[in-house]
Design a protein around this motif. Structure first.
Motif, PDB file in Angstrom:
ATOM      1  N   THR A 367       0.860  -1.189   0.000  1.00  0.00           N
ATOM      2  CA  THR A 367       0.000   0.000   0.000  1.00  0.00           C
ATOM      3  C   THR A 367       0.895   1.238   0.000  1.00  0.00           C
ATOM      4  O   THR A 367       1.755   1.403   0.872  1.00  0.00           O
ATOM      5  N   VAL A 368       0.686   2.072  -1.009  1.00  0.00           N
ATOM      6  CA  VAL A 368       1.476   3.296  -1.167  1.00  0.00           C
ATOM      7  C   VAL A 368       0.547   4.459  -0.833  1.00  0.00           C
ATOM      8  O   VAL A 368      -0.583   4.497  -1.342  1.00  0.00           O
ATOM      9  N   VAL A 369       1.006   5.379  -0.008  1.00  0.00           N
ATOM     10  CA  VAL A 369       0.158   6.542   0.318  1.00  0.00           C
ATOM     11  C   VAL A 369      -0.175   7.263  -0.988  1.00  0.00           C
ATOM     12  O   VAL A 369       0.720   7.552  -1.799  1.00  0.00           O
ATOM     13  N   ALA A 370      -1.469   7.518  -1.212  1.00  0.00           N
ATOM     14  CA  ALA A 370      -1.886   8.169  -2.461  1.00  0.00           C
ATOM     15  C   ALA A 370      -1.175   9.516  -2.568  1.00  0.00           C
ATOM     16  O   ALA A 370      -1.237  10.325  -1.640  1.00  0.00           O
ATOM     17  N   PRO A 371      -0.454   9.742  -3.697  1.00  0.00           N
ATOM     18  CA  PRO A 371       0.344  10.973  -3.804  1.00  0.00           C
ATOM     19  C   PRO A 371      -0.528  12.215  -3.668  1.00  0.00           C
ATOM     20  O   PRO A 371      -1.574  12.307  -4.315  1.00  0.00           O
ATOM     21  N   GLN A 372      -0.075  13.114  -2.822  1.00  0.00           N
ATOM     22  CA  GLN A 372      -0.869  14.319  -2.547  1.00  0.00           C
ATOM     23  C   GLN A 372      -1.040  15.182  -3.784  1.00  0.00           C
ATOM     24  O   GLN A 372      -0.098  15.330  -4.575  1.00  0.00           O
ATOM     25  N   GLY A 373      -2.236  15.722  -3.951  1.00  0.00           N
ATOM     26  CA  GLY A 373      -2.477  16.623  -5.078  1.00  0.00           C
ATOM     27  C   GLY A 373      -2.925  15.905  -6.343  1.00  0.00           C
ATOM     28  O   GLY A 373      -3.271  16.545  -7.322  1.00  0.00           O
ATOM     29  N   TYR A 374      -2.899  14.575  -6.317  1.00  0.00           N
ATOM     30  CA  TYR A 374      -3.331  13.809  -7.501  1.00  0.00           C
ATOM     31  C   TYR A 374      -4.648  13.119  -7.196  1.00  0.00           C
ATOM     32  O   TYR A 374      -4.946  12.788  -6.050  1.00  0.00           O
ATOM     33  N   ASP A 375      -5.393  12.849  -8.270  1.00  0.00           N
ATOM     34  CA  ASP A 375      -6.589  12.021  -8.151  1.00  0.00           C
ATOM     35  C   ASP A 375      -6.129  10.575  -8.381  1.00  0.00           C
ATOM     36  O   ASP A 375      -5.650  10.239  -9.477  1.00  0.00           O
ATOM     37  N   TRP A 376      -6.257   9.714  -7.365  1.00  0.00           N
ATOM     38  CA  TRP A 376      -5.720   8.351  -7.488  1.00  0.00           C
ATOM     39  C   TRP A 376      -6.354   7.585  -8.657  1.00  0.00           C
ATOM     40  O   TRP A 376      -5.720   6.753  -9.289  1.00  0.00           O
ATOM     41  N   LYS A 377      -7.635   7.933  -8.956  1.00  0.00           N
ATOM     42  CA  LYS A 377      -8.313   7.203 -10.051  1.00  0.00           C
ATOM     43  C   LYS A 377      -7.662   7.544 -11.389  1.00  0.00           C
ATOM     44  O   LYS A 377      -7.595   6.715 -12.294  1.00  0.00           O
ATOM     45  N   GLU A 378      -7.197   8.803 -11.505  1.00  0.00           N
ATOM     46  CA  GLU A 378      -6.547   9.198 -12.756  1.00  0.00           C
ATOM     47  C   GLU A 378      -5.228   8.431 -12.910  1.00  0.00           C
ATOM     48  O   GLU A 378      -4.867   8.005 -14.010  1.00  0.00           O
ATOM     49  N   ILE A 379      -4.536   8.253 -11.790  1.00  0.00           N
ATOM     50  CA  ILE A 379      -3.261   7.513 -11.839  1.00  0.00           C
ATOM     51  C   ILE A 379      -3.497   6.066 -12.279  1.00  0.00           C
ATOM     52  O   ILE A 379      -2.842   5.563 -13.199  1.00  0.00           O
ATOM     53  N   THR A 380      -4.477   5.394 -11.639  1.00  0.00           N
ATOM     54  CA  THR A 380      -4.674   3.970 -11.987  1.00  0.00           C
ATOM     55  C   THR A 380      -5.171   3.826 -13.422  1.00  0.00           C
ATOM     56  O   THR A 380      -4.734   2.924 -14.146  1.00  0.00           O
TER      57      THR A 380
END
Ligand code: PMP
Length: 436
Positions: A367-380
């Motif tokens: 589990t990686v802390v979701a990078p701040q300032g990003y939308d995690w759904k956009e990353i995946t």
């Protein structure tokens, strides 16, 4: 002769259809003299069906090839897929019993147990969870589940459904419980069953197991452990650690398709289960039946219970053979090494790990802390679209907080880590920071 039969059958179809509302196209077909009598007959019988053959099934089956680096399922190597493509044989043929016996031995090795009642449930990890709980818990029994992610919540839900008195002991997401905390709750609620997820795939925690089985037995309680996300990837010794019921799934470290779930019961667990006063709520998961189908009881012959998914058994057998060939210790070591290499790579990129304590990091699912300032759904979705790699967001208490990356079985290698790190770097460059 054939024509007479077809003609009279067409006439009776038409008679039957009189008064029914017919699709105009089918109706026209019935009277289209350019069609052969046989085609008109087909049209007549099709017109009697309210639901027509679906257009979409006329297209060939399309399955993309993807890199499955989420929390499961993981990729299946050709050897395991090819095993599942072998001919179907009867679920009561002597050859399938041989294969089931191979599976039993493979599970005993993987779980490090000599339990006679060791088998694979026909279904996914949830089926094994219900098999464990529905058999070992009777209405009114006290049950405690350790909640350090969603699996303890789900186990509590299942036990509640069958009328158990359920209490939970909760660890903050990313943390684990001490043996002293566990002893306190056992002493307070005197449960018949204590549930714990060894590998909490929703939070990325590898829960320590040592001493908990002994504590459970001090309080006359069965110890149930979920190892769906951990088995084969982290050390676990069922007999030595006094685990009474242990289950897992086929689709993670084992790299077999989802759909079979290894499970094993200690003598202590069997005593409670086979002496119970009420029948388990599920016929399908009743251990007495399953133990007989898997040749784990002392009955002279096996009786039909359900039609075992034979081709899924072939794949499971082969996946256990792959694990046995590598050896458990080597597999544990490889998963640990690869996880540490991955974790270092993530930290070098400036990313943070959700589980602070190194020894409690699950080597299979990170589990990686979701990078701040990003939308995690956009990353995946960027990583899926651009790199054909699946990674996932959080689950239950970790939703929105983490990205989850699973590197399990054949996917646990440094070259796969490099691929994920490159994809993550690319995503951080291309997704929109501070869009939230
Ligand atoms: N327990 C754990 C720890 C899991 O990770 C999963 C699957 N993600 C399950 C249980 C349930 O398994 P399945 O999805 O195969 O039913």
């Amino acid at each position: 002769m054939l024509l007479t039969v077809l003609n009279s059958s067409l006439r009776s179809s038409l008679a039957r259809l009189k008064g029914c509302s017919l699709h105009r196209r089918d109706f026209n077909l019935l009277f289209d003299s350019s069609l052969s009598l046989r085609d008109r007959h087909t049209a007549a019988s099709m017109a009697s069906l309210a639901v027509l053959p679906p257009e979409r099934l006329k297209k060939p089956l399309a399955v993309p090839s993807r890199l499955l680096f989420g929390p499961g399922p993981s990729n299946c190597p050709p050897r395991i897929l090819e095993a599942g493509a072998k001919p179907v044989i009867g679920h009561m043929h002597p050859e399938i019993f041989e294969i089931m016996d191979d599976i039993k031995s493979g599970i005993q090795y993987m779980f490090q147990t000599n339990n006679a009642v060791t088998l694979a449930v026909s279904g996914t990890g949830h089926t094994a969870m219900e098999c464990a709980i529905f058999n070992s818990v009777e209405p009114g029994d006290s049950v405690v589940t350790a909640v350090n992610g969603i699996w303890g919540e789900r186990a509590a839900d299942m036990a509640e459904r069958i009328g158990a008195k359920v209490n939970t002991i909760v660890a903050a997401p990313g943390r684990f419980l001490s043996n002293a905390e566990i002893e306190q709750v056992l002493a307070k609620h005197r449960p018949a069953l204590f549930f714990l997820a060894h590998g909490e795939s929703s939070t990325g925690v590898l829960h320590p197991l040592d001493g908990i089985g002994q504590l459970c037995h001090k309080y006359d309680c069965l110890f149930l452990v979920d190892s769906v996300a951990s088995i084969g990837g982290a050390p676990l010794f069922m007999d030595q650690q006094e685990i009474d019921i242990l289950y897992t799934g086929s689709q993670k470290v084992l790299n077999a398709p989802p759909g079979t779930a290894p499970i094993s019961f200690s003598e202590r667990a069997c005593k409670k289960i086979f002496d119970r006063k009420t029948k388990p709520v599920s016929f399908f998961l009743d251990l007495k039946w399953l133990a007989n189908y898997w040749g784990c009881d002392d009955k002279p012959s096996r009786v039909y219970h359900h039609t075992g998914p034979v081709t899924a058994f072939y794949s499971l057998r082969e996946s256990l053979a792959v694990l046995a060939e590598e050896g458990l210790e080597k597999s544990w070591e490889r998963h640990q090494d690869v996880a540490e290499y991955f974790h270092a790579g993530l930290e070098n990129m400036g990313l943070k790990l959700f589980v602070k304590e190194k020894k409690a990091r699950l080597p299979t699912v990170t589990t990686v802390v979701a990078p701040q300032g990003y939308d995690w759904k956009e990353i995946t979705s960027f990583i899926m679209k651009t790199h054909n790699i699946e990674i996932s967001g959080g689950l239950g208490p970790s939703v929105g907080l983490v990205l989850r990356v699973g590197l399990m079985g054949c996917n646990s290698s440094k070259s796969k880590v490099d691929m994920v790190l490159a994809a993550l770097k690319d995503a951080l460059r291309n997704c929109h920071e501070n869009k939230l």
